[in-house]
Scaffold this active site. Sequence first.
Site, short mmCIF file in Angstrom:
data_model
loop_
_atom_site.label_atom_id
_atom_site.label_comp_id
_atom_site.label_asym_id
_atom_site.label_seq_id
_atom_site.Cartn_x
_atom_site.Cartn_y
_atom_site.Cartn_z
N SER A 103 40.59 42.22 41.18
CA SER A 103 41.59 41.48 40.42
C SER A 103 42.65 40.92 41.37
O SER A 103 42.32 40.22 42.32
CB SER A 103 42.17 42.41 39.35
OG SER A 103 42.86 41.69 38.36
N ASP A 208 34.00 39.75 31.16
CA ASP A 208 35.39 39.90 31.60
C ASP A 208 36.31 39.05 30.71
O ASP A 208 36.21 37.83 30.72
CB ASP A 208 35.52 39.46 33.07
CG ASP A 208 36.88 39.79 33.69
OD1 ASP A 208 37.88 39.85 32.94
OD2 ASP A 208 36.94 39.96 34.91
N HIS A 236 36.27 43.53 32.95
CA HIS A 236 37.15 43.38 34.11
C HIS A 236 37.06 44.62 35.01
O HIS A 236 37.10 44.52 36.23
CB HIS A 236 38.58 43.13 33.64
CG HIS A 236 39.48 42.61 34.71
ND1 HIS A 236 39.20 41.46 35.42
CD2 HIS A 236 40.66 43.07 35.21
CE1 HIS A 236 40.17 41.23 36.31
NE2 HIS A 236 41.06 42.19 36.19
#
Length: 255
Positions: A103, A208, A236
């Site tokens: 991320s 995601d 995610h």
Amino acid sequence: TSVTSARIQVNGVHLHYQQTGGGSHVVLLLPGMLGSGQTDFGPQLKSLNKELFTVVAWDPRGYGQSIPPARDFPPDFFERDAKDAVDLMQALKFKQFSLLGWSDGGITALIAAARYPALVHKLVVWGANASVTPEDVRIYNGIRDVSKWSEKVKKPLEEMYGHKYFAETCEAWVDGISRFAANPEGSICQQLLPDIKCPTFIIHGQKDPLVPQAHAEYIHKHIKGSRLLLMPEGKHNLHLRFAEEFNRQVEDFLR
């Protein structure tokens, strides 16, 4: 092998990190927004091969146990994190290392690999993006109010930060990352991708909800020779939800 925890002064702040394993291949785990080694990488600290790898997980400044300072989001916060991460590894006397970034940590890892090519051996990123689109801004605003988060995701962060710091930092993050949308093409680090020369592995969860797949495809297209793995059931946090498969894929790539 046990996991050790320590703090070391880097660029004027005390950065907290965890370390485990004794392998010759050193890897740094870079967490996501509000993340830390403890909250983001339990299955990796526990299960990555300790004979092959020395595993370091850091808390970026203002996150986890790298407080003070309080977290802020100046225009160059990803660049600052990239420099902190690399300088941390140098302070720990690691000459070369691989980066595993999730991320926001994936964005930081992309910048670090482009800026410090002599230091970065291999690169793995997942749930990362090199630009911010109007659609992304809409998604970010959807997570602005932490009271609407699921209990499961919220609880460890509230325990770590307390409600006030957690809520205020999340809002500040949404404002900080949304500013990139004003750049040409919404770029965060698009122009740096062609500078990444190390072997690169991009993983993306096809379910995601936070990072559309087009971001992973863009990164793959602009890093020469990179590999892209799509995980049909991955969201995610695919490295937590599918830790065994994730760890296996990453170990195979790093070998």
